[in-house]
Design an enzyme around this catalytic site. Structure first.
Site, short mmCIF file in Angstrom:
data_model
loop_
_atom_site.label_atom_id
_atom_site.label_comp_id
_atom_site.label_asym_id
_atom_site.label_seq_id
_atom_site.Cartn_x
_atom_site.Cartn_y
_atom_site.Cartn_z
N ARG A 1 30.34 30.09 30.65
CA ARG A 1 29.34 29.67 31.67
C ARG A 1 28.21 28.88 31.23
O ARG A 1 28.10 28.59 30.10
CB ARG A 1 28.92 31.28 32.22
CG ARG A 1 29.04 32.65 31.34
CD ARG A 1 27.96 32.55 30.51
NE ARG A 1 26.60 32.22 30.98
CZ ARG A 1 25.65 31.69 30.37
NH1 ARG A 1 25.75 31.18 28.93
NH2 ARG A 1 24.42 31.24 30.66
N GLY A 2 27.25 28.90 32.25
CA GLY A 2 26.20 27.89 31.98
C GLY A 2 26.80 26.42 32.08
O GLY A 2 27.78 26.06 32.01
N ARG B 1 33.86 27.57 40.42
CA ARG B 1 32.48 28.10 40.70
C ARG B 1 31.71 26.76 41.30
O ARG B 1 31.75 25.64 40.76
CB ARG B 1 31.91 28.48 39.63
CG ARG B 1 32.28 29.70 38.56
CD ARG B 1 31.47 30.13 37.87
NE ARG B 1 30.11 30.79 38.14
CZ ARG B 1 29.03 30.92 37.42
NH1 ARG B 1 29.11 30.73 36.12
NH2 ARG B 1 27.94 31.63 37.74
N ASP C 1 21.40 24.71 37.40
CA ASP C 1 22.89 24.33 37.66
C ASP C 1 23.03 23.19 38.39
O ASP C 1 24.23 22.52 38.53
CB ASP C 1 23.37 25.48 38.36
CG ASP C 1 23.72 26.66 37.15
OD1 ASP C 1 22.70 27.42 36.77
OD2 ASP C 1 24.63 26.98 36.76
#
Ligand code: MRU
Length: 360
Positions: A62-63, A103, A251
């Site tokens: 993630r990230g 995502r 993000d």
């Protein structure tokens, strides 16, 4: 070099988050299983695109930058399972859309996927293994560039960190979120290596606790003075003057500088403004989406209810209760003192300055 003569360009992340092994035909993607941190350091091997898709959704990786690097390799894995033939490019297009659906908020994902796809199209006159080889080379370039971008951000952010005795951060925009030394944490690592001493307050970051599980873990490994607070303690920390700056990652950043980041970032920025503490965002150019005029156009991922009501396996809300679980919120450009990018510092954060630094 720091004052002791050691080379700070050599600062390394504590662990490899994403690693490719093998060639373009039989390669495999190894990911650090971040859901198990800080208790266990385990790795999983992804051998096809569905495994990558699931790892991104499940937050194994993630990230925003790390998701981008992973998805780039995910395209190579997709190409490995597509047979040679007339359908090859069509199937690759489908794989790109499929990976992008894992995502929606971090734009680094589609940025990397589209880059690898473009490289495939450019080399499509070659034999199919030639195309796969070119795709792997592009994915490796993205990986190496991300590491370099973190260092560039670190060098620009370090003098700001060095002015502080206390810094506050939210979520994990650290080494675990990138291929390098992080974005929000990059200046911390560089300043620390240069001999500056300061403390970092990490919001634990409800509901999945990236701040306490991940940021605190990696900062402590580097010997940085680290304090975990609940998200709702941040206001008190700001009011008591314990920190002189707040710095987070992002993000996706729109063309006007509005920045989406982990849920809870926006109230933190409001509270920082109220207490006259400057709020900074650190992000590579790959996190900018110049096609979006402002933050309200950024797609916000909704997460499963279980993450709120049954996080880590224990029920903490009545069965059947309604939930609302956006993974990210948007901080208005006017609340951001500056955005520190690998291409320079955007200050003040205006559409003109974003344009100037990011697209030159
Ligand atoms: O849901 P996550 O853990 O992927 O959210 C991560 C963040 O919000 C980070 O701050 C952002 O991706 C920047 S990472 C350098």
């Amino acid at each position: 070099m720091n004052e002791n003569g050691s080379d700070i360009s050599d600062i390394r992340p504590p662990v490899k988050v994403v690693e490719w092994t093998g060639d373009e035909r039989r390669g495999c993607l190894r990911l650090l299983e971040q859901t198990l941190l800080p208790g266990e350091t385990k790795f999983i091997d992804c051998k096809d695109a569905p495994a990558v898709w699931e790892a991104i959704l499940r937050l194994v990786v993630r990230g925003a930058p790390a998701i981008g690097v992973t998805a780039g390799y995910g395209m190579v894995l997709a190409a490995q399972s597509i047979p040679d033939g007339a359908e090859f490019m069509t199937k690759l297009d489908e794989a790109a859309e499929y990976l992008e659906s894992s995502r929606p908020t971090a734009v680094n994902l589609s940025w990397a996927v589209r880059r690898v796809l473009r490289r495939a199209v450019e080399s499509s006159g070659d034999d199919f293994d030639g195309v796969r080889r070119a795709m792997l080379a592009e994915a490796k370039d993205i990986h190496a560039e991300d590491e370099a971008m973190c260092l560039a951000i670190g060098h620009l952010a370090s003098p700001l960190i060095a002015r502080c005795s206390g810094v506050l951060t939210h979520c994990n925009a650290g080494a675990l979120a990138t291929a390098g030394i992080g974005t929000a944490t990059a200046g911390m690592y560089v300043a620390h290596a240069r001999g500056h001493r300061f403390g970092v307050y990490c919001d634990e970051t409800r509901p999945i606790l990236q701040g306490s599980r991940l940021t605190a873990w990696e900062l402590m490994q580097a010997g940085i003075d680290t304090t975990v607070i609940t998200d709702s303690t941040a206001g008190q920390v700001l009011r008591e003057g314990r920190v002189q700056m707040v710095i987070t990652g992002a993000d996706r950043i729109a063309a006007n500088g509005d920045a989406a980041n982990k849920i809870g970032t926006y109230p933190l920025a409001v509270c920082a403004a109220r207490n006259n503490v400057p709020f900074y965002v650190a992000a590579p150019y790959s996190t900018f989406d110049m096609g979006l005029a402002c933050g309200s156009e950024i797609p916000i991922e909704q997460r499963a209810a279980e993450e709120i009501v049954e996080g880590f396996g224990r029920r903490t809300a009545p069965v059947g209760v309604k939930t609302y679980a956006p993974a990210f919120d948007v901080t208005d450009a006017e609340l951001i003192r500056a955005i520190i990018t690998d291409r320079g510092i955007i200050e003040p954060v205006t559409p003109e300055n974003v344009q100037k630094i990011i697209t030159g």
